[in-house]
Design a protein around this motif. Structure first.
Motif, short mmCIF file in Angstrom:
data_model
loop_
_atom_site.label_atom_id
_atom_site.label_comp_id
_atom_site.label_asym_id
_atom_site.label_seq_id
_atom_site.Cartn_x
_atom_site.Cartn_y
_atom_site.Cartn_z
N ARG A 2 38.08 42.83 27.73
CA ARG A 2 38.84 42.61 28.96
C ARG A 2 39.97 41.61 28.72
N ARG A 4 43.86 40.04 30.71
CA ARG A 4 44.82 40.09 31.81
C ARG A 4 46.07 40.83 31.37
N ARG A 66 36.53 51.02 33.02
CA ARG A 66 36.21 49.59 32.89
C ARG A 66 35.19 49.37 31.77
N ASP A 70 35.95 47.29 28.37
CA ASP A 70 35.15 46.11 28.03
C ASP A 70 34.49 46.24 26.67
N SER A 77 43.56 46.81 29.28
CA SER A 77 43.66 46.61 30.73
C SER A 77 43.54 47.96 31.43
N GLN A 79 44.73 49.67 34.87
CA GLN A 79 45.65 49.44 35.98
C GLN A 79 45.75 50.65 36.90
N VAL A 93 40.08 48.06 42.73
CA VAL A 93 39.68 46.74 42.23
C VAL A 93 38.16 46.61 42.26
N ASP A 98 41.65 45.98 36.81
CA ASP A 98 42.02 44.57 36.70
C ASP A 98 43.50 44.33 36.99
N THR A 123 43.67 40.45 47.01
CA THR A 123 42.97 40.46 45.72
C THR A 123 42.87 39.06 45.11
N SER A 126 40.17 37.52 42.45
CA SER A 126 39.55 38.57 41.64
C SER A 126 40.13 38.63 40.23
N THR A 128 42.99 39.91 39.62
CA THR A 128 43.81 41.11 39.56
C THR A 128 45.28 40.76 39.36
#
Length: 285
Positions: A2, A4, A66, A70, A77, A79, A93, A98, A123, A126, A128
């Motif tokens: 994961r 950002r 997800r 991970d 990411s 999206q 979300v 993310d 969000t 979170s 996000t």
């Protein structure tokens, strides 16, 4: 793994590269995209178009992506792309996205900023990452129509829009289109430079399908930190399906043969895109 989205983009820009972001309408394509990223040792973003995100199956797809992200050996990411519905954003979300593109680009400027700010508010907490789009990017995200580029992003509006909206990434109109380019594509590099100079957050280039490799290779160094691809990836998968379908049916193993061919086509395309978007060390300065 994961990560950002805005941090991935910033990291790629720091080495003169762009982050590839590829649309995944189903899980098999996403498997191939992530495998190619792992082979190359570079991060990637999995885009979920609204058409794929809606309804019960959409939430399940995002949850599966997800888990895939991970478990990847490179940062990935997930999206939600081009969302105009706040309810869909919240569902995505909750399912595991993310990052989201809160797309108010067809709205008046103030309403566009308000939509993005609302998504940021809802969000908050979170983690996000919220992307916005400023400027008229012609075409349709889900249909491979041939269109001409529309009006570009006004550099004078960028700083105020980002401040009002709270956008963490900004998709811009600089000669790019969604779908296929009618005629020879021409990105407006002086406009890219003018927008980048005034924008406090990283820029995203949508509609990269059909652009020359030279333009894609130049993107990161020019400040376009995320490059979205949809049409060409879909075409690669569809072409592989059409080519092998008669033989697969004749052999009686259509399911396994076609799925392998689809994934191989997506893997080849993604690998080629990753190489194009990642300059050689001597070219990164």
């Amino acid at each position: 793994m994961r990560a950002r989205l805005d941090e991935l983009v910033a990291g790629r820009l720091a080495v003169g590269a762009a982050l590839p972001a590829l649309s995944c309408y189903e899980f098999g394509t996403a498997l191939a995209v992530v495998a190619a990223a792992e082979d190359a040792g570079v991060p990637v973003a999995l885009l979920v178009p609204p058409a794929a995100a809606r309804g019960r199956d959409g939430s399940r797809l995002i949850a599966a992506l997800r888990t895939l992200a991970d478990g990847a050996s490179v940062p990935v990411s997930v999206q939600l792309d081009h969302a105009t519905d706040v309810g869909l954003v919240l569902e995505a979300v909750a399912a595991g996205a993310d990052a989201v593109l809160a797309d108010g680009s067809k709205l008046p400027l103030e309403d566009n900023a308000a939509l993005v700010a609302r998504v940021r508010e809802l969000t908050a907490g979170s983690g996000t990452v919220v992307e916005a789009e400023l400027g008229d990017i012609a075409g349709d995200e889900d249909r491979a129509l041939s269109v001409h580029a529309a009006g570009g992003t006004d550099p004078e509006l960028v700083a105020g829009f980002v401040a009002a909206s709270g956008a963490q990434l900004l998709a811009v109109s600089v000669g790019n289109v969604h779908g296929r380019y009618a005629g020879e594509p021409r990105l407006d590099w002086p406009l890219v430079a003018a927008v980048r100079e005034r924008c406090p957050v990283p820029l995203a280039l949508h509609g990269a399908s059909g652009l020359p490799e030279g333009d894609l290779a130049r993107a990161g160094a020019a400040g376009l930190g995320k490059v979205n691809v949809n049409t060409e990836l879909r075409a690669a998968v569809l072409d592989a399906t059409q080519e092998l379908l008669p033989r697969a049916r004749a052999a009686g193993d259509d399911v396994l043969t076609l799925e392998a061919a689809r994934r191989a086509a997506a893997h080849r395309f993604t690998g080629s895109l990753l190489r194009t978007l990642t300059p050689a060390p001597q070219d990164a300065h």
